[in-house]
Motif scaffolding. Structure first.
Motif, PDB file in Angstrom:
ATOM      1  N   TYR A  43       0.722  -1.133   0.005  1.00 35.63           N
ATOM      2  CA  TYR A  43      -0.142   0.000   0.128  1.00 35.63           C
ATOM      3  C   TYR A  43       0.909   0.977   0.036  1.00 35.63           C
ATOM      4  O   TYR A  43       1.787   1.440   0.673  1.00 35.63           O
ATOM      5  CB  TYR A  43      -0.991  -0.149   1.208  1.00 35.63           C
ATOM      6  N   GLN A  44       0.464   2.200  -0.845  1.00 33.82           N
ATOM      7  CA  GLN A  44       1.248   3.482  -1.007  1.00 33.82           C
ATOM      8  C   GLN A  44       0.243   4.752  -0.539  1.00 33.82           C
ATOM      9  O   GLN A  44      -0.847   4.558  -1.052  1.00 33.82           O
ATOM     10  CB  GLN A  44       1.729   3.769  -2.099  1.00 33.82           C
ATOM     11  N   PRO A  45       0.662   5.435   0.529  1.00 33.27           N
ATOM     12  CA  PRO A  45      -0.130   6.578   0.850  1.00 33.27           C
ATOM     13  C   PRO A  45      -0.314   7.508  -0.275  1.00 33.27           C
ATOM     14  O   PRO A  45       0.465   7.720  -0.964  1.00 33.27           O
ATOM     15  CB  PRO A  45       0.616   7.104   2.115  1.00 33.27           C
ATOM     16  N   ILE A  46      -1.531   8.199  -0.248  1.00 31.27           N
ATOM     17  CA  ILE A  46      -1.889   9.176  -1.041  1.00 31.27           C
ATOM     18  C   ILE A  46      -2.425  10.613  -0.059  1.00 31.27           C
ATOM     19  O   ILE A  46      -3.159  10.163   0.704  1.00 31.27           O
ATOM     20  CB  ILE A  46      -3.176   8.940  -2.187  1.00 31.27           C
ATOM     21  N   VAL A  47      -1.600  11.527  -0.275  1.00 31.08           N
ATOM     22  CA  VAL A  47      -1.980  12.504   0.705  1.00 31.08           C
ATOM     23  C   VAL A  47      -2.750  13.773   0.180  1.00 31.08           C
ATOM     24  O   VAL A  47      -2.600  14.009  -0.932  1.00 31.08           O
ATOM     25  CB  VAL A  47      -0.581  13.080   1.288  1.00 31.08           C
ATOM     26  N   ASP A  48      -3.386  14.249   1.152  1.00 26.45           N
ATOM     27  CA  ASP A  48      -4.283  15.569   0.712  1.00 26.45           C
ATOM     28  C   ASP A  48      -3.139  16.934   0.744  1.00 26.45           C
ATOM     29  O   ASP A  48      -2.953  17.057   1.881  1.00 26.45           O
ATOM     30  CB  ASP A  48      -5.231  15.659   1.576  1.00 26.45           C
ATOM     31  N   ARG A  50      -3.798  19.876   0.608  1.00 25.89           N
ATOM     32  CA  ARG A  50      -4.210  21.237   1.626  1.00 25.89           C
ATOM     33  C   ARG A  50      -4.069  20.950   3.123  1.00 25.89           C
ATOM     34  O   ARG A  50      -3.322  21.621   3.630  1.00 25.89           O
ATOM     35  CB  ARG A  50      -5.895  21.247   1.291  1.00 25.89           C
ATOM     36  N   SER A  51      -4.626  19.761   3.596  1.00 28.19           N
ATOM     37  CA  SER A  51      -4.557  19.562   4.803  1.00 28.19           C
ATOM     38  C   SER A  51      -3.249  18.737   5.266  1.00 28.19           C
ATOM     39  O   SER A  51      -3.184  18.515   6.663  1.00 28.19           O
ATOM     40  CB  SER A  51      -5.897  18.933   5.283  1.00 28.19           C
ATOM     41  N   ASN A  52      -2.630  18.253   4.432  1.00 28.84           N
ATOM     42  CA  ASN A  52      -1.380  17.214   4.600  1.00 28.84           C
ATOM     43  C   ASN A  52      -1.919  15.739   5.383  1.00 28.84           C
ATOM     44  O   ASN A  52      -0.979  15.340   5.752  1.00 28.84           O
ATOM     45  CB  ASN A  52      -0.390  17.854   5.586  1.00 28.84           C
ATOM     46  N   THR A  53      -3.399  15.517   5.324  1.00 32.29           N
ATOM     47  CA  THR A  53      -3.750  14.439   5.846  1.00 32.29           C
ATOM     48  C   THR A  53      -3.709  13.215   4.794  1.00 32.29           C
ATOM     49  O   THR A  53      -3.535  13.467   3.601  1.00 32.29           O
ATOM     50  CB  THR A  53      -5.161  14.812   6.641  1.00 32.29           C
ATOM     51  N   LEU A  54      -3.679  11.927   5.663  1.00 35.51           N
ATOM     52  CA  LEU A  54      -3.818  10.962   4.660  1.00 35.51           C
ATOM     53  C   LEU A  54      -5.079  10.664   4.186  1.00 35.51           C
ATOM     54  O   LEU A  54      -6.228  10.554   4.714  1.00 35.51           O
ATOM     55  CB  LEU A  54      -3.591   9.612   5.399  1.00 35.51           C
ATOM     56  N   PHE A  55      -5.135  10.864   2.712  1.00 36.36           N
ATOM     57  CA  PHE A  55      -6.385  10.312   2.004  1.00 36.36           C
ATOM     58  C   PHE A  55      -6.793   9.067   1.592  1.00 36.36           C
ATOM     59  O   PHE A  55      -7.657   8.852   1.871  1.00 36.36           O
ATOM     60  CB  PHE A  55      -6.407  11.546   0.531  1.00 36.36           C
ATOM     61  N   GLY A  56      -5.768   8.524   0.906  1.00 32.55           N
ATOM     62  CA  GLY A  56      -5.913   7.183   0.757  1.00 32.55           C
ATOM     63  C   GLY A  56      -4.692   6.252   0.544  1.00 32.55           C
ATOM     64  O   GLY A  56      -3.613   6.643   0.745  1.00 32.55           O
ATOM     65  N   LEU A  57      -4.962   5.195  -0.122  1.00 35.71           N
ATOM     66  CA  LEU A  57      -3.960   4.044  -0.308  1.00 35.71           C
ATOM     67  C   LEU A  57      -4.088   3.656  -1.591  1.00 35.71           C
ATOM     68  O   LEU A  57      -5.356   3.231  -2.154  1.00 35.71           O
ATOM     69  CB  LEU A  57      -3.870   2.978   0.609  1.00 35.71           C
ATOM     70  N   GLU A  58      -3.005   3.350  -2.401  1.00 38.29           N
ATOM     71  CA  GLU A  58      -3.008   2.531  -3.641  1.00 38.29           C
ATOM     72  C   GLU A  58      -2.490   1.207  -3.423  1.00 38.29           C
ATOM     73  O   GLU A  58      -1.557   1.129  -2.676  1.00 38.29           O
ATOM     74  CB  GLU A  58      -2.237   3.156  -4.664  1.00 38.29           C
ATOM     75  N   ALA A  59      -3.542   0.302  -3.615  1.00 41.38           N
ATOM     76  CA  ALA A  59      -2.902  -1.190  -3.562  1.00 41.38           C
ATOM     77  C   ALA A  59      -2.152  -1.603  -4.821  1.00 41.38           C
ATOM     78  O   ALA A  59      -2.553  -1.486  -5.993  1.00 41.38           O
ATOM     79  CB  ALA A  59      -4.046  -2.039  -3.510  1.00 41.38           C
ATOM     80  N   LEU A  60      -1.020  -2.258  -4.518  1.00 39.72           N
ATOM     81  CA  LEU A  60      -0.003  -2.673  -5.734  1.00 39.72           C
ATOM     82  C   LEU A  60       0.273  -4.059  -5.308  1.00 39.72           C
ATOM     83  O   LEU A  60       0.726  -4.381  -4.197  1.00 39.72           O
ATOM     84  CB  LEU A  60       1.197  -1.590  -5.561  1.00 39.72           C
ATOM     85  N   ALA A  61       0.122  -4.739  -6.510  1.00 42.20           N
ATOM     86  CA  ALA A  61       0.602  -6.127  -6.258  1.00 42.20           C
ATOM     87  C   ALA A  61       2.083  -6.523  -6.238  1.00 42.20           C
ATOM     88  O   ALA A  61       2.834  -5.825  -6.917  1.00 42.20           O
ATOM     89  CB  ALA A  61       0.087  -7.088  -7.517  1.00 42.20           C
ATOM     90  N   ARG A  62       2.289  -7.292  -5.287  1.00 37.56           N
ATOM     91  CA  ARG A  62       3.843  -7.792  -5.166  1.00 37.56           C
ATOM     92  C   ARG A  62       3.851  -9.396  -5.329  1.00 37.56           C
ATOM     93  O   ARG A  62       2.814 -10.097  -4.928  1.00 37.56           O
ATOM     94  CB  ARG A  62       4.483  -7.278  -4.028  1.00 37.56           C
ATOM     95  N   HIS A 106      -9.495   0.207  11.604  1.00 34.44           N
ATOM     96  CA  HIS A 106      -9.437   0.403  12.973  1.00 34.44           C
ATOM     97  C   HIS A 106      -8.428   1.305  13.250  1.00 34.44           C
ATOM     98  O   HIS A 106      -8.858   1.698  14.485  1.00 34.44           O
ATOM     99  CB  HIS A 106      -9.080  -1.281  13.330  1.00 34.44           C
ATOM    100  N   HIS A 107      -7.603   1.619  12.670  1.00 35.63           N
ATOM    101  CA  HIS A 107      -6.499   2.546  12.999  1.00 35.63           C
ATOM    102  C   HIS A 107      -6.583   3.734  12.595  1.00 35.63           C
ATOM    103  O   HIS A 107      -6.271   4.762  13.019  1.00 35.63           O
ATOM    104  CB  HIS A 107      -5.014   2.016  12.459  1.00 35.63           C
ATOM    105  N   CYS A 108      -7.653   3.835  11.430  1.00 33.32           N
ATOM    106  CA  CYS A 108      -7.958   5.455  10.732  1.00 33.32           C
ATOM    107  C   CYS A 108      -9.063   5.273   9.911  1.00 33.32           C
ATOM    108  O   CYS A 108      -8.750   4.822   8.912  1.00 33.32           O
ATOM    109  CB  CYS A 108      -6.495   5.808  10.228  1.00 33.32           C
ATOM    110  N   GLU A 109     -10.156   5.665  10.339  1.00 33.78           N
ATOM    111  CA  GLU A 109     -11.199   5.744   9.827  1.00 33.78           C
ATOM    112  C   GLU A 109     -11.362   6.638   8.361  1.00 33.78           C
ATOM    113  O   GLU A 109     -10.709   7.522   8.415  1.00 33.78           O
ATOM    114  CB  GLU A 109     -12.423   6.462  10.708  1.00 33.78           C
ATOM    115  N   GLY A 110     -12.052   6.074   7.642  1.00 30.90           N
ATOM    116  CA  GLY A 110     -12.270   6.796   6.342  1.00 30.90           C
ATOM    117  C   GLY A 110     -11.129   6.786   5.423  1.00 30.90           C
ATOM    118  O   GLY A 110     -11.216   7.870   4.420  1.00 30.90           O
ATOM    119  N   VAL A 111     -10.137   6.068   5.693  1.00 29.78           N
ATOM    120  CA  VAL A 111      -8.981   6.199   4.462  1.00 29.78           C
ATOM    121  C   VAL A 111      -9.618   5.404   3.329  1.00 29.78           C
ATOM    122  O   VAL A 111     -10.218   4.287   3.168  1.00 29.78           O
ATOM    123  CB  VAL A 111      -7.754   5.295   5.085  1.00 29.78           C
TER     124      VAL A 111
END
Ligand code: C2E
Ligand code: CA
Ligand code: CA
Ligand code: CA
Length: 278
Positions: A43-48, A50-62, A106-111
């Protein structure tokens, strides 16, 4: 000269044969790898921006093969696409990622979760029904997910593509155009499809502030995407200078090694705890 021509021919024929052999071998190994559960999702983080908050994650196959070692998706995804194995592999990745997302929430809602879908999965029967089943099985909501498809899908003249895409949207699932700017789609293509996110290809980010500065082009893409109410994600951000330029162009989200590399879930949870504290 004749002799050397023949040698050249044998040289290329040999190379071609090696390539075919490797392809056939990989196809066999992918099939076995799926059975033996050798694949993973990073998983690679995608950051907002403006707010510098974590918006999402891109799933990448390994994939780590027990004898061959790590094999890059750049190599195995095309083989999976050509052989049709992208159908089971793609479904496996989506199921794994949705399952992991439950734990991540469970660790961060709404990602948000973003999963790559190959256009080859369309004729292979991957559709909204399939996504709905995975959402129901894992308990993930449609609006927590988006699917990334490369822009070549927009050029497909099959009239059913639109209803295929609308099927996902009816579940609340978002749609992203991946690697935008590398294909041949234009504004008129984009307008015909229900796209939520545009991912600006890494190549454009890499040439920001260089000799052949891509800033005007990126600015134009962002303006166009905004006029169509799409959100923009800049990929491959490695440097602070690239981030500064991207931010000055009012991009919505950023992704790249500057923030984090793709990571397995456990490592991601550590990264998130650290990032959320800052
Ligand atoms: P992509 O979808 O464009 O994914 C982004 C790629 O850029 C990933 O490579 C990621 O690790 C890499 N990347 C991210 N940030 C940076 C950065 O700052 N600098 C650089 N140089 N690279 C960065 P990866 O994981 O090797 O994947 C390569 C491609 O394989 C993906 O490109 C995607 O097209 C395909 N792929 C990977 N997983 C899947 C999958 O589950 N399904 C499908 N259909 N394709 C996949
Ligand atoms: Ca992608
Ligand atoms: Ca991409
Ligand atoms: Ca790509």
């Amino acid at each position: 000269a004749k002799e050397s021509g023949r040698n050249q021919y044998h040289f290329f024929a040999r190379k071609m044969q090696d390539k075919i052999n490797r392809r056939v071998m990989l196809e066999h190994l992918i099939r076995k790898g799926l059975e033996k559960n050798e694949f993973e999702v990073y998983y690679q983080p995608i950051v907002d921006c403006r707010s510098n908050t974590l918006f999402g994650l891109e799933a990448l196959a390994r994939w780590t093969h027990p004898d061959e070692g790590m094999i890059s998706p750049v190599e195995f995804i095309p083989v999976a696409e050509e052989s049709g194995l992208i159908a089971p592999l793609g479904e496996w990745v989506l199921t794994r990622a949705c399952t992991d997302l439950v734990d991540i929430h469970h660790h961060c809602e709404g990602v948000h979760l973003s999963v790559n879908v190959s256009s080859r999965q369309y004729p292979l029967g991957f559709d909204a029904e399939c996504v709905k089943r995975i959402l129901d099985d894992t308990g993930i909501m449609g609006h927590d997910l988006s699917l990334e498809i490369t822009e070549s899908i927009l050029l497909d003249d099959d009239p059913d593509i639109l209803s295929w895409l609308n099927g996902f949207r009816a579940l609340g699932v978002g749609l992203s155009i991946d690697d935008f700017g590398t294909g041949y789609s234009s504004l008129s293509y984009l307008k015909r499809f229900p796209i939520d996110y545009l991912k600006i290809d890494q190549a454009f980010v890499a040439s920001l502030n260089t000799d052949d500065d891509s800033t005007p082009l990126v600015r134009a893409i962002i303006a166009m995407a905004r006029s169509l109410n799409m959100k923009i994600i800049a990929e491959g951000v490695e440097l602070k200078t690239q981030l500064d330029t991207i931010e000055s162009l009012s991009c919505h989200y950023v992704q790249g090694y500057y923030f984090a590399k793709p990571m397995p879930k456990d490592q991601l949870l550590v990264w998130m705890a650290d990032y959320l504290q800052k």
